[in-house]
Scaffold this motif. Structure first.
Motif, PDB file in Angstrom:
ATOM      1  N   SER A 198      13.246  -6.104  -0.641  1.00 33.97           N
ATOM      2  CA  SER A 198      13.171  -6.846   0.617  1.00 33.97           C
ATOM      3  C   SER A 198      12.967  -5.890   1.781  1.00 33.97           C
ATOM      4  CB  SER A 198      14.436  -7.694   0.834  1.00 33.97           C
ATOM      5  OG  SER A 198      15.566  -6.875   0.918  1.00 33.97           O
ATOM      6  N   PHE A 199      12.465  -6.435   2.885  1.00 30.01           N
ATOM      7  CA  PHE A 199      12.289  -5.625   4.099  1.00 30.01           C
ATOM      8  C   PHE A 199      12.383  -6.526   5.315  1.00 30.01           C
ATOM      9  CE2 PHE A 199       7.987  -6.769   2.615  1.00 30.01           C
ATOM     10  CZ  PHE A 199       7.395  -7.275   3.756  1.00 30.01           C
ATOM     11  N   SER A 200      12.630  -5.910   6.462  1.00 27.05           N
ATOM     12  CA  SER A 200      12.673  -6.675   7.715  1.00 27.05           C
ATOM     13  C   SER A 200      11.702  -6.066   8.707  1.00 27.05           C
ATOM     14  CB  SER A 200      14.085  -6.693   8.301  1.00 27.05           C
ATOM     15  OG  SER A 200      14.434  -5.415   8.801  1.00 27.05           O
ATOM     16  N   ILE A 201      11.259  -6.896   9.643  1.00 21.59           N
ATOM     17  CA  ILE A 201      10.336  -6.474  10.698  1.00 21.59           C
ATOM     18  C   ILE A 201      10.994  -6.791  12.041  1.00 21.59           C
ATOM     19  CG2 ILE A 201       8.056  -6.847  11.727  1.00 21.59           C
ATOM     20  CD1 ILE A 201       7.245  -8.080   8.917  1.00 21.59           C
ATOM     21  N   SER A 202      11.183  -5.788  12.877  1.00 18.46           N
ATOM     22  CA  SER A 202      11.693  -6.014  14.227  1.00 18.46           C
ATOM     23  C   SER A 202      10.568  -5.725  15.208  1.00 18.46           C
ATOM     24  CB  SER A 202      12.887  -5.091  14.521  1.00 18.46           C
ATOM     25  OG  SER A 202      13.955  -5.362  13.632  1.00 18.46           O
ATOM     26  N   ALA A 203      10.098  -6.756  15.910  1.00 19.88           N
ATOM     27  CA  ALA A 203       9.014  -6.574  16.884  1.00 19.88           C
ATOM     28  C   ALA A 203       9.616  -5.973  18.153  1.00 19.88           C
ATOM     29  CB  ALA A 203       8.351  -7.919  17.188  1.00 19.88           C
ATOM     30  N   LEU A 204       9.182  -4.769  18.502  1.00 18.54           N
ATOM     31  CA  LEU A 204       9.782  -4.037  19.618  1.00 18.54           C
ATOM     32  C   LEU A 204       9.325  -4.568  20.971  1.00 18.54           C
ATOM     33  CD1 LEU A 204       9.520  -0.408  18.201  1.00 18.54           C
ATOM     34  CD2 LEU A 204      11.556  -1.856  18.333  1.00 18.54           C
ATOM     35  N   GLN A 205      10.208  -4.430  21.958  1.00 20.69           N
ATOM     36  CA  GLN A 205       9.861  -4.870  23.307  1.00 20.69           C
ATOM     37  C   GLN A 205       9.142  -3.742  24.058  1.00 20.69           C
ATOM     38  OE1 GLN A 205      13.844  -5.939  24.498  1.00 20.69           O
ATOM     39  NE2 GLN A 205      14.084  -4.068  25.710  1.00 20.69           N
ATOM     40  N   PHE A 241      20.115   4.260  12.327  1.00 14.92           N
ATOM     41  CA  PHE A 241      20.721   3.071  12.938  1.00 14.92           C
ATOM     42  C   PHE A 241      21.994   3.388  13.721  1.00 14.92           C
ATOM     43  CE2 PHE A 241      18.126   1.171   9.592  1.00 14.92           C
ATOM     44  CZ  PHE A 241      17.571   0.092  10.248  1.00 14.92           C
ATOM     45  N   LYS A 242      22.476   4.602  13.603  1.00  7.97           N
ATOM     46  CA  LYS A 242      23.751   4.964  14.224  1.00  7.97           C
ATOM     47  C   LYS A 242      23.723   4.670  15.737  1.00  7.97           C
ATOM     48  CE  LYS A 242      27.106   8.727  14.336  1.00  7.97           C
ATOM     49  NZ  LYS A 242      27.325  10.163  14.128  1.00  7.97           N
ATOM     50  N   GLY A 243      24.685   3.901  16.198  1.00  5.34           N
ATOM     51  CA  GLY A 243      24.796   3.591  17.622  1.00  5.34           C
ATOM     52  C   GLY A 243      23.905   2.455  18.090  1.00  5.34           C
ATOM     53  N   LEU A 244      23.103   1.867  17.190  1.00  5.57           N
ATOM     54  CA  LEU A 244      22.192   0.778  17.581  1.00  5.57           C
ATOM     55  C   LEU A 244      22.725  -0.565  17.073  1.00  5.57           C
ATOM     56  CD1 LEU A 244      18.795   2.552  16.774  1.00  5.57           C
ATOM     57  CD2 LEU A 244      19.862   2.246  19.017  1.00  5.57           C
ATOM     58  N   LEU A 268      22.471  -3.876  15.014  1.00  5.23           N
ATOM     59  CA  LEU A 268      21.758  -4.384  13.853  1.00  5.23           C
ATOM     60  C   LEU A 268      22.552  -5.490  13.205  1.00  5.23           C
ATOM     61  CD1 LEU A 268      22.024  -2.171  10.663  1.00  5.23           C
ATOM     62  CD2 LEU A 268      23.541  -1.900  12.611  1.00  5.23           C
ATOM     63  N   LYS A 269      21.896  -6.239  12.319  1.00 11.08           N
ATOM     64  CA  LYS A 269      22.603  -7.221  11.493  1.00 11.08           C
ATOM     65  C   LYS A 269      22.017  -7.127  10.091  1.00 11.08           C
ATOM     66  CE  LYS A 269      19.652 -11.277  12.253  1.00 11.08           C
ATOM     67  NZ  LYS A 269      19.635 -12.711  12.524  1.00 11.08           N
ATOM     68  N   TYR A 270      22.606  -7.874   9.171  1.00  3.98           N
ATOM     69  CA  TYR A 270      22.102  -7.900   7.801  1.00  3.98           C
ATOM     70  C   TYR A 270      21.597  -9.299   7.496  1.00  3.98           C
ATOM     71  CZ  TYR A 270      24.255  -3.343   7.559  1.00  3.98           C
ATOM     72  OH  TYR A 270      24.573  -2.038   7.814  1.00  3.98           O
ATOM     73  N   GLY A 271      20.431  -9.385   6.877  1.00  2.00           N
ATOM     74  CA  GLY A 271      19.803 -10.677   6.603  1.00  2.00           C
ATOM     75  C   GLY A 271      20.348 -11.343   5.355  1.00  2.00           C
ATOM     76  N   ILE A 320      18.545  -5.282   9.729  1.00  4.05           N
ATOM     77  CA  ILE A 320      17.557  -5.766  10.705  1.00  4.05           C
ATOM     78  C   ILE A 320      17.923  -5.180  12.062  1.00  4.05           C
ATOM     79  CG2 ILE A 320      16.493  -7.796  11.747  1.00  4.05           C
ATOM     80  CD1 ILE A 320      17.448  -9.448   9.356  1.00  4.05           C
ATOM     81  N   LEU A 321      17.051  -4.334  12.599  1.00  2.58           N
ATOM     82  CA  LEU A 321      17.301  -3.735  13.919  1.00  2.58           C
ATOM     83  C   LEU A 321      17.215  -4.808  15.006  1.00  2.58           C
ATOM     84  CD1 LEU A 321      17.654  -1.071  15.621  1.00  2.58           C
ATOM     85  CD2 LEU A 321      15.172  -1.145  15.929  1.00  2.58           C
ATOM     86  N   LEU A 322      18.213  -4.836  15.889  1.00  2.00           N
ATOM     87  CA  LEU A 322      18.223  -5.810  16.989  1.00  2.00           C
ATOM     88  C   LEU A 322      18.011  -5.160  18.355  1.00  2.00           C
ATOM     89  CD1 LEU A 322      21.265  -8.029  15.880  1.00  2.00           C
ATOM     90  CD2 LEU A 322      18.839  -8.429  15.454  1.00  2.00           C
ATOM     91  N   SER A 323      18.336  -3.874  18.485  1.00  2.39           N
ATOM     92  CA  SER A 323      18.178  -3.183  19.773  1.00  2.39           C
ATOM     93  C   SER A 323      16.712  -3.169  20.198  1.00  2.39           C
ATOM     94  CB  SER A 323      18.657  -1.732  19.659  1.00  2.39           C
ATOM     95  OG  SER A 323      20.027  -1.674  19.373  1.00  2.39           O
TER      96      SER A 323
END
Lengths: 233, 233
Positions: free
Chosen positions: B62-69, B91-94, B96-99, B105-108
């Motif tokens: 599996s993989f996730s895609i985070s569209a950056l701002q 990911f340290k300090g950012l 994220l959540k798990y799907g 999944i990066l949220l920052s």
């Protein structure tokens, strides 16, 4: 949870992907195009299996990509996006050339062109992913901006053909509640909806009723006249 | 004839593609992302075979895609674009959540996220094309604009990592002749070049010499301080 609005946050350009030769040729509007390797440079394009162009790419083993410019004419968007090459010659009256492989390459309203030799065909279900190696590439108009799918959807208010990889039934998207005072009219050629509440900015201000549109106003997507519109209930 | 400048006329967004689980996870900056079918919705991402994330996607499925701002922090662009997950926890300090599949999944600095279950792995030479089916998707920040590859290159003056599908040796591109009065300085962390002739608009005007840059000026791509720059001959 699946929010289909999130899928609209993937960025694309807008291209005409063509294939064939001098005798038989076709092309279609495609947003799903990307480079997949740098050495050698290879490109992937997605094509619905029902598209007339799909069979031509498989048969001839080559395709071209024309990156469209921001102000691409409604004629090109309409012909290559909403009509079938089984019925018309889409290239008629437009500028084109033939590449090293003999493939037709659209030049009208084009920023840059890329010609590819087919290397792999991936079956992805409803669509093929054609992977081709770069044969030739050229800037056609360096001063023109590129047409993005985001601009096409949000500023040109363009519609997505049902054969596209990114087609989403409107009912799955969050609806914007418009004033019920205003009516909507649908273009029977391409599906564009003229919403009186939104107008056709910047020329036609929000709140302009359909009957107050100038007689020479045409569909901003496909160029159809007012008479090709029907009122939605 | 191949003009590599033409390849820059393909439009992309900028994403962090991630894989793994709570114990072992990684992600990388990717521009080669696109939807390949609508029913069911499937997405393709390109990943260099040498990327640490490639093996994790193959193993976990599996993989996730985070569209950056648009205003994504230099920290994220630097860590996910130019550093290896073999050396650091990106990911340290950012946020994220798990799907649903357990994928990180990066949220920052993210506009929207898409989670996919791997369906096909295509060998395209130097890169894999991973095709995954949509499992979940969500808008994270609807008011933020999307970061495009074009904006990253032309306005943030960002560089393309060697592992990217779109990497082109600069010698193959048309050079812009700058005044020879001005010097260039290279960031030893990410490769960004500060060109005195061009400055770092809009804050730092064209023609500002390196020594006249404020002491607290940092590399606009990766955030490295002035002391990490070397003068080019």
């Amino acid at each position: 949870m699946i929010d289909f609005n999130a899928l609209l946050k993937i960025s694309y350009g807008m291209y005409v992907v063509s294939s064939g030769n001098k005798d038989k040729k076709n092309g279609f509007i495609c947003n799903s195009v990307m480079q997949v390797t740098a050495e050698p440079a290879q490109f992937a394009v997605c094509c619905n299996k029902n598209n007339f162009t799909a069979g031509i790419i498989e048969k001839t083993g080559s395709f071209s990509i024309s990156a469209l410019q921001k102000d691409t004419s409604p004629e090109i968007l309409s012909k290559f996006g909403f009509k079938s090459g089984r019925d018309i010659d889409k290239f008629k009256g437009l500028d084109l050339k033939y590449g090293d492989t003999g493939v037709p390459i659209l030049l009208s309203d084009t920023v840059a062109v890329i010609e590819c030799k087919l290397k792999q065909t991936i079956d992805a279900g409803t669509h093929f992913i054609f992977i081709g190696e770069l044969i030739s590439s050229e800037i056609i108009n360096d001063s023109a901006e590129m047409l993005t799918y985001d601009y096409y959807r949000n500023f040109k208010k363009g519609f997505t053909p049902k054969n596209a990889t990114t087609f989403v039934d409107k009912s799955k998207l969050t609806q914007v509640i418009a004033s019920e005072v205003f009516q909507k009219y649908k273009c029977t050629v391409c599906g564009y909806i003229y919403d009186e509440a939104k107008g056709d900015e910047p020329e036609i201000k929000a709140g302009t009723t359909f009957k107050d549109l100038p007689d020479d106003w045409v569909c901003p997507v496909c160029g159809a006249p007012k008479s090709d519109f029907i009122k939605l209930q």
